[in-house]
Scaffold this motif. Structure first.
Motif, PDB file in Angstrom:
ATOM      1  N   VAL A  97       0.915  -0.924   0.037  1.00 64.82           N
ATOM      2  CA  VAL A  97       0.038  -0.246  -0.117  1.00 64.82           C
ATOM      3  C   VAL A  97       0.736   1.243   0.114  1.00 64.82           C
ATOM      4  O   VAL A  97       0.557   2.284  -0.854  1.00 64.82           O
ATOM      5  N   GLU A  98       1.960   1.234   0.882  1.00 65.95           N
ATOM      6  CA  GLU A  98       2.744   2.341   0.942  1.00 65.95           C
ATOM      7  C   GLU A  98       3.368   2.704  -0.560  1.00 65.95           C
ATOM      8  O   GLU A  98       3.596   3.974  -0.940  1.00 65.95           O
ATOM      9  N   VAL A  99       4.047   1.617  -1.255  1.00 64.74           N
ATOM     10  CA  VAL A  99       4.360   1.901  -2.634  1.00 64.74           C
ATOM     11  C   VAL A  99       3.448   2.282  -3.506  1.00 64.74           C
ATOM     12  O   VAL A  99       3.572   3.243  -4.349  1.00 64.74           O
ATOM     13  N   ALA A 100       2.449   1.691  -3.676  1.00 64.64           N
ATOM     14  CA  ALA A 100       1.311   1.682  -4.588  1.00 64.64           C
ATOM     15  C   ALA A 100       0.643   3.235  -4.462  1.00 64.64           C
ATOM     16  O   ALA A 100       0.431   3.750  -5.329  1.00 64.64           O
ATOM     17  N   ASP A 101       0.283   3.338  -3.317  1.00 68.76           N
ATOM     18  CA  ASP A 101      -0.642   4.532  -3.012  1.00 68.76           C
ATOM     19  C   ASP A 101       0.163   5.916  -2.615  1.00 68.76           C
ATOM     20  O   ASP A 101       0.354   6.904  -3.422  1.00 68.76           O
ATOM     21  N   ARG A 102       0.813   5.859  -1.513  1.00 69.16           N
ATOM     22  CA  ARG A 102       1.509   6.982  -0.839  1.00 69.16           C
ATOM     23  C   ARG A 102       2.986   6.910  -1.696  1.00 69.16           C
ATOM     24  O   ARG A 102       3.595   8.228  -1.748  1.00 69.16           O
ATOM     25  N   GLY A 103       3.511   5.938  -2.345  1.00 68.19           N
ATOM     26  CA  GLY A 103       4.547   6.125  -3.204  1.00 68.19           C
ATOM     27  C   GLY A 103       4.215   6.675  -4.574  1.00 68.19           C
ATOM     28  O   GLY A 103       5.085   6.572  -5.641  1.00 68.19           O
ATOM     29  N   ARG A 104       3.154   6.945  -4.682  1.00 63.83           N
ATOM     30  CA  ARG A 104       2.668   7.660  -6.095  1.00 63.83           C
ATOM     31  C   ARG A 104       2.449   6.794  -7.459  1.00 63.83           C
ATOM     32  O   ARG A 104       2.264   7.352  -8.614  1.00 63.83           O
ATOM     33  N   ARG A 105       2.608   5.397  -7.322  1.00 58.18           N
ATOM     34  CA  ARG A 105       2.786   4.624  -8.304  1.00 58.18           C
ATOM     35  C   ARG A 105       0.982   4.654  -8.801  1.00 58.18           C
ATOM     36  O   ARG A 105       1.133   4.901 -10.306  1.00 58.18           O
ATOM     37  N   LEU A 106       0.233   4.603  -8.169  1.00 61.73           N
ATOM     38  CA  LEU A 106      -1.113   4.711  -8.693  1.00 61.73           C
ATOM     39  C   LEU A 106      -1.599   5.896  -9.256  1.00 61.73           C
ATOM     40  O   LEU A 106      -2.109   5.919 -10.373  1.00 61.73           O
ATOM     41  N   ARG A 107      -1.106   7.004  -8.771  1.00 59.17           N
ATOM     42  CA  ARG A 107      -1.447   8.353  -9.197  1.00 59.17           C
ATOM     43  C   ARG A 107      -0.773   8.429 -10.675  1.00 59.17           C
ATOM     44  O   ARG A 107      -1.106   9.441 -11.388  1.00 59.17           O
ATOM     45  N   SER A 108       0.458   7.899 -10.932  1.00 59.75           N
ATOM     46  CA  SER A 108       1.311   8.085 -11.859  1.00 59.75           C
ATOM     47  C   SER A 108       0.655   6.958 -13.206  1.00 59.75           C
ATOM     48  O   SER A 108       0.904   7.478 -14.268  1.00 59.75           O
ATOM     49  N   MET A 109       0.037   6.078 -12.873  1.00 61.57           N
ATOM     50  CA  MET A 109      -0.357   5.048 -13.962  1.00 61.57           C
ATOM     51  C   MET A 109      -1.437   5.654 -14.685  1.00 61.57           C
ATOM     52  O   MET A 109      -2.467   6.580 -14.128  1.00 61.57           O
ATOM     53  N   HIS A 110      -1.290   5.408 -16.099  1.00 58.21           N
ATOM     54  CA  HIS A 110      -2.661   5.990 -16.918  1.00 58.21           C
ATOM     55  C   HIS A 110      -3.943   5.196 -16.667  1.00 58.21           C
ATOM     56  O   HIS A 110      -3.735   4.093 -16.175  1.00 58.21           O
ATOM     57  N   HIS A 111      -5.112   5.847 -17.195  1.00 59.87           N
ATOM     58  CA  HIS A 111      -6.348   5.449 -16.715  1.00 59.87           C
ATOM     59  C   HIS A 111      -6.317   3.893 -17.633  1.00 59.87           C
ATOM     60  O   HIS A 111      -6.143   3.815 -18.613  1.00 59.87           O
ATOM     61  N   GLY A 112      -6.809   2.869 -16.882  1.00 57.89           N
ATOM     62  CA  GLY A 112      -6.912   1.599 -17.320  1.00 57.89           C
ATOM     63  C   GLY A 112      -5.597   0.785 -17.278  1.00 57.89           C
ATOM     64  O   GLY A 112      -5.622  -0.445 -17.727  1.00 57.89           O
ATOM     65  N   ALA A 113      -4.496   1.259 -16.733  1.00 58.93           N
ATOM     66  CA  ALA A 113      -3.470   0.308 -16.459  1.00 58.93           C
ATOM     67  C   ALA A 113      -3.757  -0.629 -15.426  1.00 58.93           C
ATOM     68  O   ALA A 113      -4.789  -0.562 -14.633  1.00 58.93           O
TER      69      ALA A 113
ATOM     70  N   GLU B 195      -8.552  -3.904  -0.530  1.00 61.11           N
ATOM     71  CA  GLU B 195      -8.143  -2.451  -0.180  1.00 61.11           C
ATOM     72  C   GLU B 195      -7.392  -1.841  -1.406  1.00 61.11           C
ATOM     73  O   GLU B 195      -7.493  -0.717  -1.758  1.00 61.11           O
ATOM     74  N   LEU B 196      -6.478  -2.690  -1.701  1.00 62.51           N
ATOM     75  CA  LEU B 196      -5.438  -1.985  -2.856  1.00 62.51           C
ATOM     76  C   LEU B 196      -6.396  -1.891  -4.221  1.00 62.51           C
ATOM     77  O   LEU B 196      -6.313  -1.097  -4.894  1.00 62.51           O
ATOM     78  N   ALA B 197      -7.530  -2.895  -4.401  1.00 62.83           N
ATOM     79  CA  ALA B 197      -8.203  -2.724  -5.562  1.00 62.83           C
ATOM     80  C   ALA B 197      -9.142  -1.363  -5.350  1.00 62.83           C
ATOM     81  O   ALA B 197      -9.223  -0.920  -6.411  1.00 62.83           O
ATOM     82  N   GLN B 198      -9.566  -1.284  -4.268  1.00 65.17           N
ATOM     83  CA  GLN B 198     -10.268   0.187  -4.212  1.00 65.17           C
ATOM     84  C   GLN B 198      -9.631   1.313  -4.272  1.00 65.17           C
ATOM     85  O   GLN B 198      -9.815   2.198  -5.067  1.00 65.17           O
ATOM     86  N   LEU B 199      -8.155   1.490  -3.716  1.00 66.70           N
ATOM     87  CA  LEU B 199      -7.488   2.553  -4.182  1.00 66.70           C
ATOM     88  C   LEU B 199      -7.160   2.515  -5.522  1.00 66.70           C
ATOM     89  O   LEU B 199      -7.210   3.748  -5.990  1.00 66.70           O
ATOM     90  N   ALA B 200      -6.969   1.572  -6.302  1.00 63.78           N
ATOM     91  CA  ALA B 200      -6.592   1.558  -7.748  1.00 63.78           C
ATOM     92  C   ALA B 200      -7.654   2.031  -8.425  1.00 63.78           C
ATOM     93  O   ALA B 200      -7.509   2.812  -9.298  1.00 63.78           O
ATOM     94  N   ALA B 201      -8.962   1.672  -8.099  1.00 62.48           N
ATOM     95  CA  ALA B 201      -9.964   1.951  -8.962  1.00 62.48           C
ATOM     96  C   ALA B 201     -10.300   3.461  -8.934  1.00 62.48           C
ATOM     97  O   ALA B 201     -10.865   4.306  -9.593  1.00 62.48           O
ATOM     98  N   ALA B 202     -10.035   4.042  -7.663  1.00 65.67           N
ATOM     99  CA  ALA B 202     -10.176   5.574  -7.605  1.00 65.67           C
ATOM    100  C   ALA B 202      -9.325   6.395  -8.528  1.00 65.67           C
ATOM    101  O   ALA B 202      -9.268   7.666  -8.605  1.00 65.67           O
ATOM    102  N   HIS B 203      -8.189   5.604  -8.819  1.00 67.30           N
ATOM    103  CA  HIS B 203      -7.177   6.270  -9.800  1.00 67.30           C
ATOM    104  C   HIS B 203      -7.331   5.975 -11.384  1.00 67.30           C
ATOM    105  O   HIS B 203      -6.693   6.111 -12.036  1.00 67.30           O
TER     106      HIS B 203
END
Length: 148
Positions: A45-61, A76-84
């Motif tokens: 979660v730290e790397v994916a969300d707070r580490g900005r990976r999810l925010r950086s990924m393009h829509h649909g990645a 939880e990770l799936a919910q975080l990703a869906a938000a991005h």
């Protein structure tokens, strides 16, 4: 946690040009599939969300989580990703060193149609195993019990 690990491309990517990126976030923005394999759910979660990976990924990645963790953390990770606008494939890997060297790992997956998109990548070094609507964590548990 240590810094990012950059691995050489698999055989399916040998025709692809390599491009250097200054940051892991830039790499995530340029990638259709980003895979993480961390030992703790909190690190993922730290790397994916707070580490900005999810925010950086393009829509649909697709974000692939190869770590071994709890089903609740995968949700939880799936919910975080869906938000991005990203998808998650919950995909623990089973095998050992000798199995990995032989490129015969078992990669379990759950994550609806996103699994279909990453299966060709998984097939380069493993035997993908998908059950409809079965999260990968539950599949990993079943695999451990059955010895598949």
């Amino acid at each position: 946690m240590s810094g990012p690990v950059v691995r050489s491309p698999s055989k399916c990517l040998t025709a692809t040009r390599d491009t250097a990126h200054e940051t892991v976030a830039e790499l995530a923005a340029a990638s259709g599939v980003v895979a993480l394999c961390l030992s703790e759910d909190s690190d993922t979660v730290e790397v994916a969300d707070r580490g900005r990976r999810l925010r950086s990924m393009h829509h649909g990645a697709v974000l692939v989580n190869h770590g071994t963790g709890l089903p609740q953390a995968a949700r939880e990770l799936a919910q975080l990703a869906a938000a991005h606008g990203a998808h998650v494939v919950d995909s623990p890997v089973s095998g050992g060193h000798a199995v990995a060297v032989a490129r015969q790992l078992t990669t379990m997956g759950g994550g609806q149609s996103a699994m279909e998109r990453v299966t060709p990548v998984f097939e380069t070094d493993s035997r993908p195993w998908q059950r409809p609507l079965t999260p990968g964590r539950t599949a990993a548990s079943a695999e451990d019990r059955t010895g598949r």
